[in-house]
Scaffold this motif. Sequence first.
Motif, PDB file in Angstrom:
ATOM      1  N   SER A  83       2.267  -2.840   0.292  1.00  0.00           N
ATOM      2  CA  SER A  83       1.043  -2.182  -0.345  1.00  0.00           C
ATOM      3  C   SER A  83       1.274  -0.971   0.110  1.00  0.00           C
ATOM      4  N   THR A  84       1.546  -0.234   1.155  1.00  0.00           N
ATOM      5  CA  THR A  84       1.309   0.914   1.446  1.00  0.00           C
ATOM      6  C   THR A  84       2.815   1.671   0.476  1.00  0.00           C
ATOM      7  N   LEU A  85       3.668   0.900   0.402  1.00  0.00           N
ATOM      8  CA  LEU A  85       4.818   1.623  -0.312  1.00  0.00           C
ATOM      9  C   LEU A  85       4.607   1.811  -1.555  1.00  0.00           C
ATOM     10  N   LEU A  86       3.898   0.927  -2.275  1.00  0.00           N
ATOM     11  CA  LEU A  86       3.490   0.951  -3.547  1.00  0.00           C
ATOM     12  C   LEU A  86       2.313   2.092  -3.675  1.00  0.00           C
ATOM     13  N   ARG A  87       1.633   2.086  -2.783  1.00  0.00           N
ATOM     14  CA  ARG A  87       0.527   3.227  -2.925  1.00  0.00           C
ATOM     15  C   ARG A  87       1.147   4.691  -2.915  1.00  0.00           C
ATOM     16  N   LEU A  88       2.331   4.759  -1.845  1.00  0.00           N
ATOM     17  CA  LEU A  88       2.956   5.930  -1.767  1.00  0.00           C
ATOM     18  C   LEU A  88       3.561   6.302  -3.097  1.00  0.00           C
ATOM     19  N   VAL A  89       4.406   5.233  -3.670  1.00  0.00           N
ATOM     20  CA  VAL A  89       5.105   5.462  -5.115  1.00  0.00           C
ATOM     21  C   VAL A  89       4.047   5.894  -6.033  1.00  0.00           C
ATOM     22  N   ALA A  90       2.760   5.051  -6.062  1.00  0.00           N
ATOM     23  CA  ALA A  90       1.945   5.769  -7.198  1.00  0.00           C
ATOM     24  C   ALA A  90       1.175   6.785  -7.010  1.00  0.00           C
ATOM     25  N   PHE A 146       7.802  -4.905  -7.776  1.00  0.00           N
ATOM     26  CA  PHE A 146       6.989  -6.299  -7.738  1.00  0.00           C
ATOM     27  C   PHE A 146       6.905  -6.759  -6.420  1.00  0.00           C
ATOM     28  N   VAL A 147       5.728  -6.704  -5.744  1.00  0.00           N
ATOM     29  CA  VAL A 147       5.738  -7.160  -4.327  1.00  0.00           C
ATOM     30  C   VAL A 147       5.219  -8.549  -4.656  1.00  0.00           C
ATOM     31  N   THR A 148       5.940  -9.505  -3.720  1.00  0.00           N
ATOM     32  CA  THR A 148       5.655 -10.957  -3.756  1.00  0.00           C
ATOM     33  C   THR A 148       5.966 -11.527  -2.400  1.00  0.00           C
ATOM     34  N   HIS A 149       5.348 -12.815  -2.424  1.00  0.00           N
ATOM     35  CA  HIS A 149       5.544 -13.436  -1.176  1.00  0.00           C
ATOM     36  C   HIS A 149       6.341 -14.736  -1.345  1.00  0.00           C
ATOM     37  N   SER A 150       6.607 -14.836  -2.622  1.00  0.00           N
ATOM     38  CA  SER A 150       7.464 -16.000  -3.056  1.00  0.00           C
ATOM     39  C   SER A 150       8.954 -15.560  -3.254  1.00  0.00           C
TER      40      SER A 150
END
Lengths: 281, 253
Positions: free
Chosen positions: B46-53, B189-193
Amino acid sequence: MPNASVDISSAAAPPERRPARRVRRLWAGARPVVLPLAVVVVLGLAWEAAVRFFAIPEFLLPAPSLIYSEIMAIRGPIVGHTLATLQTTMLGFGVSLAVSLPLAVAITASPAIANAVYPLLVVTQSVPKVALAPILVVVFGAGETSRVLVTFLVAFFPLVISIATGLLAVPPELVELGRSLKATRLQELFRIRLPYAVPFVFSGLKLSITFSVIGAVVGEFVAAERGLGYQILAATAFFRTPIAFGAVIILSAMGIILFQAVVLIERICFPWSAQEETSRR
Amino acid sequence: MIEVAGVAKTFEAQDGSAVPALADASLAIARDEFVAIVGPSGCGKSTLLRLVAGLMRPTRGAIRIDGEEVTEPRADIGIVFQAPTLLPWATVLSNVLFPLRILGGLDDAAEARAGALLALAGLAGFERKMPRELSGGMQQRAAICRALVHDPRILLMDEPFGALDALTREEMSLELLRIWTERPKTILFVTHSVPEAVLLADRVVVMSARPGRIADIVPVALPRPRSFDQESSAEFQACAQRIRGHIFRRRAA
Ligand SMILES: Nc1ncnc2c1ncn2[C@@H]1O[C@H](COP(=O)(O)OP(=O)(O)OP(=O)(O)O)[C@@H](O)[C@H]1O
Ligand SMILES: [Mg+2]
């Protein structure tokens, strides 16, 4: 097969049980009104009986029937007093809302403003308004201005606190959503923070409207020649206790009606907010 | 198109101690590429996504989009947050239209588009409902529609299907692929699957925890259009094995 739907509905609610259910639903709707009314009626009857049975002098505790007849005897002036108090209440309430909203926004917008204003707010609350009222009268004269000011001082504090709490209660994810869309601070305020705070604003308004009635009466105690507060003082000075009691009853009725009006406005204008509060309970 | 260059993010905890969430992450994402991120909880996805955002700044390194350093949120990015974060006072339709209300461009055409998106997500008939009247999975689907409504060039999705049941999840994955094929965009796309990541992505970024870093980047050479039939293919299995290998090696150590 053509009656399939009829069969299903009658299976779900057998015809003989339907009236019972309707009665139950009606009762569920009427209960919040009927129950308190019944309690009031029973208490009134008990009061009336007690006064007659123990022969309590009327200047100590007048019977409800006597209060009614005495008030009705001067109903013209009483209506005038009631309207005067109502006006002070509404003006004080209006000023409270007009001041509280921007004040709460300012407090929550910057820690510096919060630090500067909060102590002042608390001071205004720790000073007893009854003590402050005569001083205000000296400064502003014994007119509507002083009374509205006293009302405002009594009524605005819970409103500021509720609104500020609501503005700060916005989940950080919603703020982040706004930020991710490059929302300006104004957009964040009007599109996210204020809408989110609406249920909190209404909790504050409900407190504030009841406090406004109290504030108006305090104001009238020190600076008025009309209004229900003034009427109470005048009546007790001449031991006309039934009139004083009548004025008190009218005041409580006013408080209840104004409170319910706020509840109604919330339900009509912000149905989701009213729901939020019932589900939070 | 998106360039993550030696990025590290360290948070300061309540007690003042430093919490390294992300350490030295480097990644280059091509235009219209579909990149999935998998990794254990707390590894900094999530941190990586927030940084990109552009919602936060990196402690070290830089993020660049089209060569331009990201210092604040951009209008051409759509985000699906880990939680649905719908506005509780607005209808589902208004929620989906919210980005346009802020960014501008709210008109009848937009409303029609939002309605079509909701229908795609299986939410037809729920336009006038309030979020509280929807299940968690339905709320998350509405949030996905919201991220798509302004047709962003970049889509950041943080476990968008996390609250969905297995069947809806597969359905939504294929729907997402269809949308992506029709209107190409760059997707993170972040996922646990693991199967979901392999099925969807061109490349799968595998992250490891404490401190969060990129352990491997697995290219998926499955032909498109993708379908669940490919799950039994050798390439699919090989990719899944390689990803699981990283996650389990970490556990064993
Ligand atoms: N705002 C913050 N303040 C302090 N620490 C944070 C903050 N956000 C994240 N962290 C820390 O950074 C680390 C990575 O968090 P992050 O949310 O990126 O994990 P994640 O990979 O998304 O996990 P999950 O799969 O559980 O969502 C965690 O250890 C977390 O405690
Ligand atoms: Mg996360």
